[in-house]
Design an enzyme around this catalytic site. Structure first.
Site, mmCIF file in Angstrom:
data_model
loop_
_atom_site.group_PDB
_atom_site.id
_atom_site.type_symbol
_atom_site.label_atom_id
_atom_site.label_comp_id
_atom_site.label_asym_id
_atom_site.label_seq_id
_atom_site.Cartn_x
_atom_site.Cartn_y
_atom_site.Cartn_z
ATOM 1 N N LEU A 149 0.953 -1.251 -0.031
ATOM 2 C CA LEU A 149 -0.077 -0.225 0.022
ATOM 3 C C LEU A 149 1.012 1.190 0.025
ATOM 4 C CD1 LEU A 149 -2.689 -0.877 2.604
ATOM 5 C CD2 LEU A 149 -3.073 -0.893 0.255
ATOM 6 N N ASP A 150 0.447 2.131 -0.736
ATOM 7 C CA ASP A 150 1.124 3.492 -0.782
ATOM 8 C C ASP A 150 1.358 4.012 0.853
ATOM 9 O OD1 ASP A 150 1.110 3.582 -3.239
ATOM 10 O OD2 ASP A 150 -0.650 4.833 -3.512
ATOM 11 N N ARG A 151 2.271 4.974 0.980
ATOM 12 C CA ARG A 151 2.676 5.298 2.635
ATOM 13 C C ARG A 151 1.700 6.146 3.041
ATOM 14 N NH1 ARG A 151 6.909 7.608 5.393
ATOM 15 N NH2 ARG A 151 8.529 7.186 4.035
ATOM 16 N N ALA B 26 -1.733 5.722 2.222
ATOM 17 C CA ALA B 26 -2.856 5.109 2.380
ATOM 18 C C ALA B 26 -2.815 4.379 3.707
ATOM 19 C CB ALA B 26 -3.105 4.162 1.016
ATOM 20 N N ARG C 67 -6.253 5.499 -7.825
ATOM 21 C CA ARG C 67 -5.966 6.720 -7.786
ATOM 22 C C ARG C 67 -6.370 7.309 -9.300
ATOM 23 N NH1 ARG C 67 -0.581 7.138 -4.197
ATOM 24 N NH2 ARG C 67 -0.610 9.472 -4.962
#
Length: 253
Positions: free
Chosen positions: A58-60, A62, A150
């Protein structure tokens, strides 16, 4: 040095795997730019007391469901199972969402080599308001392209609030200045998959307390709760910053 505190909520666990609630602003694993950060991989390792292996990332910025293998030989089978299973995300987006029912987004995306790949997401609205102009969407990606959720909601002209790369900087500043929003409005809400041993994994991650507090103030909150059971669960705490870890290359991934 004080002992490290992973500060994690366990959502589901078995001897072979574990699902934790990833807090916002934590990277999944260390990288060249952040070689000593107390990342999720190290936090989960400290939590279970043994090496662990990320099944996805997961993105930082998120938050939400994050799956790790505890037994190394389960990593590949879990990745395959997750790719064949279902993941859903909650996206807090700019604007009063236009759609009714489920909308299929199939805008292709380029890979690292510049080659267009198919990409498919299903999007539907949980709640929306004109004042302030914002919506809460649920998104189910059917493929796994980089930043797919996104980019697909951006293609619908509803970028995620506080998305610096694909969003609207003016709107992002407004939400920061007027509502204190300081992170990406993207949350990995749930995952369902058939495990390699034939069992089933069906797990949901409640909102963290920052988003839960914000969303409860917005006009669409009751509509969203009616549309998505469990959304009104108490928000998960965001742990404070852990002690700075000492460099320990021998214990790295």
């Amino acid at each position: 040095m004080p002992p490290r505190n992973p500060g994690l909520t366990v959502l589901a666990r078995a001897p072979e795997w574990i699902v934790v609630a990833k807090p916002p602003k934590v990277i999944t694993h260390r990288n060249w730019a952040h070689p000593h950060e107390y990342a999720m991989l190290q936090r989960v390792r400290d939590l279970v007391g043994t090496r662990v292996y990320p099944v996805h990332r997961l993105d930082r910025a998120a938050s939400g469901c994050l799956l790790f293998a505890i037994q190394r030989d389960w990593t590949g089978p879990l990745q395959k199972a997750l790719g064949e299973g279902r993941k859903t995300y909650l996206a807090f987006v700019r604007g009063h969402y236009f759609g009714e029912g489920r909308v299929e987004v199939e805008t292709p995306m380029k890979d690292d080599n510049g080659i267009l790949k198919e990409a498919h997401s299903t999007v539907w609205c949980l709640g929306r308001s004109h004042e302030p102009r914002c919506s809460l969407l649920q998104v189910r990606p059917h493929t796994g392209r980089y930043h797919q959720v996104r980019r697909h909601v951006r293609d619908l002209h509803h970028p995620i609030i506080k998305d610096a790369e694909h969003g609207d900087s003016r709107i992002n500043r407004w939400w920061r200045d007027n509502h204190g929003v300081d992170r990406l409005g993207l949350h990995a809400w749930s995952m369902q998959l058939t495990l390699p041993d034939g069992g089933a994994l069906d797990v949901t991650c409640p909102l963290f307390e920052d988003q839960a507090a914000l969303y409860r103030q917005l006009p669409w909150w009751e509509d969203a709760v009616a549309a998505l059971p469990g959304l009104d669960a108490p928000g998960l705490p965001i742990a404070g910053p852990p002690p700075a870890p000492a460099a320990d290359p021998a214990s790295e991934e």
